[in-house]
Design a protein around this motif. Structure first.
Motif, PDB file in Angstrom:
ATOM      1  N   GLU A 120       0.697  -1.175   0.046  1.00 33.85           N
ATOM      2  CA  GLU A 120      -0.131  -0.163  -0.022  1.00 33.85           C
ATOM      3  C   GLU A 120       0.842   1.359   0.107  1.00 33.85           C
ATOM      4  O   GLU A 120       0.540   2.168   0.507  1.00 33.85           O
ATOM      5  CB  GLU A 120      -1.013   0.105   1.183  1.00 33.85           C
ATOM      6  CG  GLU A 120      -1.997  -1.148   0.917  1.00 33.85           C
ATOM      7  CD  GLU A 120      -2.923  -1.135   2.413  1.00 33.85           C
ATOM      8  OE1 GLU A 120      -4.162  -0.747   2.150  1.00 33.85           O
ATOM      9  OE2 GLU A 120      -2.323  -1.545   3.286  1.00 33.85           O
ATOM     10  N   ASN A 121       1.863   1.040  -0.657  1.00 37.05           N
ATOM     11  CA  ASN A 121       3.015   2.487  -0.618  1.00 37.05           C
ATOM     12  C   ASN A 121       2.839   2.883  -2.117  1.00 37.05           C
ATOM     13  O   ASN A 121       3.204   2.448  -3.256  1.00 37.05           O
ATOM     14  CB  ASN A 121       4.483   1.853  -0.565  1.00 37.05           C
ATOM     15  CG  ASN A 121       5.485   2.961  -0.293  1.00 37.05           C
ATOM     16  OD1 ASN A 121       5.405   3.401  -1.271  1.00 37.05           O
ATOM     17  ND2 ASN A 121       6.250   3.015   0.651  1.00 37.05           N
ATOM     18  N   LYS A 122       2.234   4.035  -2.074  1.00 36.41           N
ATOM     19  CA  LYS A 122       1.881   4.841  -3.416  1.00 36.41           C
ATOM     20  C   LYS A 122       3.259   5.249  -3.959  1.00 36.41           C
ATOM     21  O   LYS A 122       3.240   5.258  -5.388  1.00 36.41           O
ATOM     22  CB  LYS A 122       0.994   6.262  -3.258  1.00 36.41           C
ATOM     23  CG  LYS A 122       1.792   7.274  -2.509  1.00 36.41           C
ATOM     24  CD  LYS A 122       1.196   8.502  -2.829  1.00 36.41           C
ATOM     25  CE  LYS A 122       2.160   9.488  -2.380  1.00 36.41           C
ATOM     26  NZ  LYS A 122       1.473  11.146  -2.827  1.00 36.41           N
ATOM     27  N   PRO A 140      -1.555   4.790  -8.015  1.00 37.85           N
ATOM     28  CA  PRO A 140      -1.075   5.372  -6.957  1.00 37.85           C
ATOM     29  C   PRO A 140      -2.076   6.403  -6.243  1.00 37.85           C
ATOM     30  O   PRO A 140      -2.093   6.858  -5.193  1.00 37.85           O
ATOM     31  CB  PRO A 140       0.315   6.214  -7.224  1.00 37.85           C
ATOM     32  CG  PRO A 140       0.471   5.278  -8.543  1.00 37.85           C
ATOM     33  CD  PRO A 140      -0.652   4.695  -9.299  1.00 37.85           C
ATOM     34  N   SER A 141      -2.888   6.898  -6.995  1.00 38.67           N
ATOM     35  CA  SER A 141      -3.868   8.131  -6.558  1.00 38.67           C
ATOM     36  C   SER A 141      -4.930   7.383  -5.820  1.00 38.67           C
ATOM     37  O   SER A 141      -5.193   8.174  -4.638  1.00 38.67           O
ATOM     38  CB  SER A 141      -4.591   8.713  -7.880  1.00 38.67           C
ATOM     39  OG  SER A 141      -5.286   7.441  -8.795  1.00 38.67           O
ATOM     40  N   ALA A 142      -5.323   6.334  -6.211  1.00 38.04           N
ATOM     41  CA  ALA A 142      -6.318   5.486  -5.232  1.00 38.04           C
ATOM     42  C   ALA A 142      -5.761   5.082  -3.831  1.00 38.04           C
ATOM     43  O   ALA A 142      -6.032   5.184  -2.790  1.00 38.04           O
ATOM     44  CB  ALA A 142      -6.938   4.306  -5.798  1.00 38.04           C
ATOM     45  N   VAL A 299     -13.112   6.811  -5.887  1.00 35.31           N
ATOM     46  CA  VAL A 299     -11.558   6.869  -6.030  1.00 35.31           C
ATOM     47  C   VAL A 299     -10.939   6.294  -7.248  1.00 35.31           C
ATOM     48  O   VAL A 299      -9.597   6.195  -7.045  1.00 35.31           O
ATOM     49  CB  VAL A 299     -10.730   6.586  -4.809  1.00 35.31           C
ATOM     50  CG1 VAL A 299     -11.161   7.156  -3.471  1.00 35.31           C
ATOM     51  CG2 VAL A 299     -10.870   4.753  -4.601  1.00 35.31           C
ATOM     52  N   GLY A 300     -11.664   5.934  -8.157  1.00 34.33           N
ATOM     53  CA  GLY A 300     -11.312   5.174  -9.419  1.00 34.33           C
ATOM     54  C   GLY A 300     -10.279   4.170  -9.272  1.00 34.33           C
ATOM     55  O   GLY A 300      -9.169   3.959  -9.565  1.00 34.33           O
ATOM     56  N   GLU A 321     -12.493   1.831   6.751  1.00 33.81           N
ATOM     57  CA  GLU A 321     -11.347   2.183   5.749  1.00 33.81           C
ATOM     58  C   GLU A 321     -11.320   1.217   4.840  1.00 33.81           C
ATOM     59  O   GLU A 321     -12.184   0.535   4.572  1.00 33.81           O
ATOM     60  CB  GLU A 321      -9.942   1.796   6.869  1.00 33.81           C
ATOM     61  CG  GLU A 321      -9.723   0.377   7.422  1.00 33.81           C
ATOM     62  CD  GLU A 321      -8.700   0.194   7.835  1.00 33.81           C
ATOM     63  OE1 GLU A 321      -7.916   1.129   8.398  1.00 33.81           O
ATOM     64  OE2 GLU A 321      -8.263  -0.707   8.484  1.00 33.81           O
ATOM     65  N   MET A 322     -10.315   1.507   3.762  1.00 33.55           N
ATOM     66  CA  MET A 322     -10.132   0.660   2.491  1.00 33.55           C
ATOM     67  C   MET A 322      -8.734   0.289   2.596  1.00 33.55           C
ATOM     68  O   MET A 322      -7.869   1.028   2.760  1.00 33.55           O
ATOM     69  CB  MET A 322     -10.591   1.392   1.439  1.00 33.55           C
ATOM     70  CG  MET A 322     -10.467   0.389   0.099  1.00 33.55           C
ATOM     71  SD  MET A 322     -11.088   1.201  -1.311  1.00 33.55           S
ATOM     72  CE  MET A 322     -11.138   0.065  -2.496  1.00 33.55           C
TER      73      MET A 322
END
Length: 701
Positions: A120-122, A140-142, A299-300, A321-322
Motif C-alpha cells: 500500500e505504498n504509493k 497510486p492515486s487510489a 477513488v477510481g 477504511e479501505m
C-alpha cells in the motif's frame, strides 16, 4: 548486482509449467498469456500463495529474500530467487530500489506486492510505473486517497457513504484532539492515519486516559508507519467488523464478492474470519454492498480491495477504511465464490477485463472459516513465540480444507517478521457444518517447538456464543473466563499414555544403541528387564503444569507393562514406536495412537482427540542452578527495543505492575513484575536494544 544470488536455475520448473499453460487457457478462455514472468515482493505464506497461482497460469516467478530467509519455502518455490539485504525488513523487503533492480535484471514484467511491506505504498507503485514494470495493485492515486484515513473519511462522507462520527482535521495538536474527544463523549477510538494490522489504535474509556493513549498511539504509529498523525472517532459499542471484497478493472467495471465477518480479534488483529457474515439482514447486505462499490468508484479504484465497515448492534454500518490490496483472509472469499483472486489480480494488471460480465454471475455458495495459526502465547497476552518448528504436521488438505503456509517442519519462526505459521481455511454447505470442520481440523494441527494459539482457537470456535454467531470485536475480552481457563490436571489415562509414549521412544533409542554397539547382550540395550533387575520396576516422573505426577511401571517384556498411578489398580498396557514416529499402544481396554515429539524436555502428544504435553523433570541441582540464574524480570524471547520505562530503582511495586514496555516482532509488549517487591536495578532505558530473554529489572532480595 553484487548483492544478488540466484538460488534456483531458471530451467527448473519449465516442464511443470507446460501443462499449467494449457490449464490456464482452459479455465479462463484466454489464448494469450498474461505475463511471462512476475516478481513477488514479499515473503512467507503470501509469497507462496501468489507463486502457486502464477505457476498454474504458466507464469515464471522471481522471489526476493532477506539473509534470514535464505532457505525458506518461498525462496525455494520460485523459479529464480535473489537476496536483497539483511534480515530487518527496512534493509530488505522495504528496499524499493533493490526490488526494482532485481525485477529489471530478471525481465519480470510485473511486481506483485502481496500484503504488508510495500503493498500500500504509493511511492513504490509510482516507481514501478516509472521503471516500466506493472504494479499488481491499484493506481497510486487510489492508494493515496484511501491510505490516509482522514482523507478517505472525507471522500466517503462526500460520496454518501456513512462514516463513524469523528475528528479528521489537520490540526494535530494534543489540546485540539482532546477537545474533539470530549465533544464526542467517551469511549472514543484513537487511530493512526496510516495505520493497519491493528497498530496505532487505542480505545479510550474516559478523559483521564486520553493523553496516555494518545502518546502510546503516536509512538506506535511513528515506529510502524513513519508518521504520528492520528484521528479520533466515536467508539461503537459491541461493534462487528464486516468487510466487503471488491474488484475493479481498467475498463471501469466494478463488482463485489460479498462480505466477510472479521469481528473476533486480539490486539485489534483478526484471528478468525468467516464468509458470509452470520445473521445479517438482506437489506443490510444490499446496502453495505452498494456502499462498498460506491467507495471504490469514488477513488477510481482498480484491482483487488477491501472496504471495511464497523457495524453496531442494530446493524447500522459505517465506513472504517479501505485496504488497497489483497487481504490475509481472501481464501474464504475464494471458497464461497469459486474464484482465484490472485488470477483476477494478474488479469486486471495485464489490462484484461474482469472474467465476469456483471454482478449477477457471482453467486455465493456455502460457508467458509479461516483461522490464523500463530507462534504466540495466548496466556501471556498473545506474546510472539519465535523458534524452531521441530514438529509440524497440518491437517490433511482437500477441496474443502486449505492450508496456506510459508514454513515446513524444521523451519524457524523468525524474530524479525510476523509470527504467522499458516492460515487454515475450511468450507462446507452451511455454517454449522463448516464450523465443525474447522474445530476438527484444529484438533489435527500439530506443532511443537514454539507456543501456538491452536488450543485457544479450539476453545474460541467451540464457545456457545461463537457457535450462535453472536460475535463482536470485544468477544475475547467478554468471554475471557471461558477462553482462558485455569490449568486443569490431565486425566490419569492421558498421563499414562504420555508415560507409555516416553517408554516407546526410549525403547527405540535403545534399539538404535544396540545396533551401534553391536552387542545385543549389553545391559544398556535391553529393555526386557530380564538381565537388569533394577529396572524391572520403575517410576516414571512427569510434570503436568506445576505438578509432578508419577506412573508406576512393571516391565513384562516385548513392549508390555503393568501400570498404575497412586492408589489405582494396576492395568495391562503396551506401547511401541512405528516407522514415521507414530506411537501405538493400549492402557487397559483403551487403545491409543499418537504422534510424539520430544522438544527441550517437553513431551508433546498428538492424538485423534487432540493434543497435550507434559514435561520431563530436571535434576534438583539443575533446577537450583537455573533458579539462581533467572532472578529478576526478563524481556520476551526475541530482540526488542525499549519504548517506555515504568519504574526506577527504589520503587515499591506489586505483582502485575508494568515495569517496561518493549517493541519487537511488529508489536508492543508490556513486561510486568512477577511478584511484589522493591526494585533494586533497572538495566535498560528508552530506545535501548534488548537481547532476547534479558533481565530488565532486578528486585531487592
Amino acid at each position: 548486482m553484487a548483492a544478488l544470488r540466484c538460488l534456483r536455475l531458471p530451467l527448473v520448473g519449465q516442464k511443470r509449467h507446460l501443462r499449467s499453460v494449457w490449464l490456464c487457457r482452459e479455465l479462463s478462455g484466454d489464448s494469450q498469456q498474461l505475463f511471462d514472468k512476475i516478481l513477488v515482493a514479499n515473503r512467507g505464506e503470501i509469497a507462496c500463495r501468489v507463486m502457486r497461482t502464477a505457476h498454474r497460469l504458466g507464469i515464471r516467478s522471481v522471489a526476493v529474500f532477506s539473509e534470514a530467509d535464505r532457505n525458506t519455502m518461498h525462496a525455494d518455490m520460485a523459479d529464480e530467487a535473489y537476496c536483497i539485504g539483511p534480515a530487518p525488513s527496512s534493509e530488505s523487503y522495504l528496499r524499493q530500489d533493490k526490488i526494482i533492480e532485481v525485477a529489471k535484471a530478471t525481465g519480470a514484467q510485473a511486481i506483485h506486492p502481496g500484503y504488508g511491506f510495500l503493498s500500500e505504498n504509493k511511492h513504490f507503485a509510482e516507481l514501478c510505473t516509472n521503471e516500466g514494470v506493472e504494479f499488481v495493485g491499484p493506481p497510486p492515486s487510489a492508494i493515496e486517497k484511501m491510505g490516509v484515513k482522514r482523507v478517505s473519511k472525507r471522500i466517503m462522507s462526500e460520496s454518501g457513504v456513512p462514516v463513524v462520527p469523528g475528528y479528521f482535521g489537520e490540526d494535530q495538536s494534543d489540546p485540539r484532539l482532546k477537545v474533539e474527544a470530549d465533544k464526542m463523549g467517551y469511549p472514543v477510538m484513537i487511530k493512526a492515519d496510516l495505520g493497519g494490522g491493528g497498530k496505532g489504535m487505542r480505545i479510550v474509556p474516559s478523559a483521564d486516559h486520553f493523553q496516555e493513549a494518545l502518546d502510546a498511539c503516536r509512538s506506535e504509529a511513528l515506529k510502524s508507519f513513519g508518521d504520528d498523525k492520528v484521528m479520533v472517532e466515536k467508539f461503537v459499542e459491541r461493534p462487528r467488523h464486516v468487510e466487503i471484497q471488491i474488484f475493479a478493472d481498467k475498463q471501469g467495471n466494478t463488482v463485489h464478492l460479498f462480505e466477510r465477518d472479521c469481528s473476533v480479534q486480539r490486539r485489534h488483529q483478526k484471528i478468525i474470519e468467516e464468509a458470509p457474515a452470520p445473521g445479517l439482514r438482506s437489506d443490510v447486505r444490499e446496502g453495505i454492498y452498494s456502499a462498498a462499490v460506491s467507495a471504490a468508484q469514488a477513488v477510481g479504484y482498480v484491482g483487488a480491495g477491501t472496504v471495511e465497515f464497523i457495524m453496531d448492534a442494530q446493524q447500522k454500518f459505517y465506513f472504517m477504511e479501505m485496504n488497497t490490496r489483497l487481504q490475509v483472509e481472501h481464501p474464504i472469499t475464494e471458497m464461497i465464490t469459486g474464484t482465484d483472486l490472485v488470477e483476477w489480480q494478474l488479469r486486471v494488471a495485464a489490462g484484461r477485463p474482469l472474467p465476469i460480465k456483471n454482478q449477477s454471475e457471482l453467486v455465493p455458495r456455502g460457508h467458509a472459516f479461516e483461522a490464523r495459526i500463530y507462534a504466540e502465547n495466548p496466556d501471556k497476552n498473545f506474546i510472539p513465540s519465535p523458534g524452531h518448528l521441530h514438529h509440524l504436521c497440518p491437517p490433511t488438505t482437500s477441496q474443502t480444507i486449505r492450508v496456506d503456509t510459508g514454513v515446513k517442519q524444521g523451519d524457524e519462526v523468525k524474530t524479525y517478521y510476523d509470527p504467522m505459521i499458516a492460515k487454515l481455511a475450511v468450507w462446507a454447505e452451511d455454517r454449522e457444518s463448516s464450523l465443525k470442520k474447522l474445530t476438527e481440523s484444529l484438533k489435527h494441527y500439530q506443532v511443537a517447538g514454539v507456543s501456538t494459539n491452536i488450543d485457544f482457537l479450539q476453545r474460541l470456535s467451540s464457545h456457545p456464543q461463537f457457535i450462535e454467531g453472536d460475535v463482536h470485536t470485544g468477544f475475547i475480552e467478554q468471554h475471557s473466563e471461558a477462553l482462558f481457563p485455569p490449568p486443569q490436571p490431565l486425566p490419569s489415562l492421558s498421563v499414562m499414555e504420555a508415560a507409555l509414549s516416553l517408554l516407546a521412544l526410549e525403547g527405540a533409542s535403545h534399539k538404535s544403541t544396540e545396533a551401534y554397539v553391536h552387542d545385543p547382550f549389553s545391559p544398556f540395550c535391553d529393555m526386557s528387564a530380564q538381565r537388569v533387575n533394577t529396572v524391572h520396576n520403575r517410576t516414571v516422573c512427569l510434570k503436568d503444569k506445576d505438578n509432578t505426577v508419577e506412573v508406576d511401571v512393571s516391565y513384562r517384556g516385548n513392549n508390555r507393562y503393568t501400570v498404575s498411578m497412586g492408589d489405582s489398580s494396576p492395568m495391562e498396557a503396551s506401547s511401541w514406536l512405528e516407522e514415521g514416529g507414530t506411537v501405538k499402544g493400549f492402557v487397559g481396554e483403551r487403545t491409543f495412537q499418537a504422534n510424539v515429539a520430544l522438544v527441550d524436555r517437553q513431551l508433546h502428544i498428538f492424538t485423534r482427540a487432540g493434543s497435550f504435553s507434559v514435561e520431563l523433570p530436571m535434576a534438583e541441582f539443575v533446577q537450583k542452578k537455573q533458579k539462581s540464574e533467572e532472578g529478576g524480570v526478563r524481556s520476551p524471547k526475541y530482540p526488542s527495543t525499549v519504548v517506555r520505562v515504568g519504574v526506577a530503582a527504589g520503587d515499591k511495586v506489586t505483582k502485575g505492575t508494568i515495569v517496561m514496555t518493549v517493541e519487537g516482532m511488529k508489536m508492543e509488549s508490556n513486561i510486568m513484575a512477577d511478584k511484589d517487591g522493591v526494585i533494586k536495578s533497572v538495566f535498560y532505558d528508552i530506545k535501548d536494544s534488548v537481547p532476547p530473554f534479558s533481565k530488565v529489572v532486578e528486585f531487592n532480595k
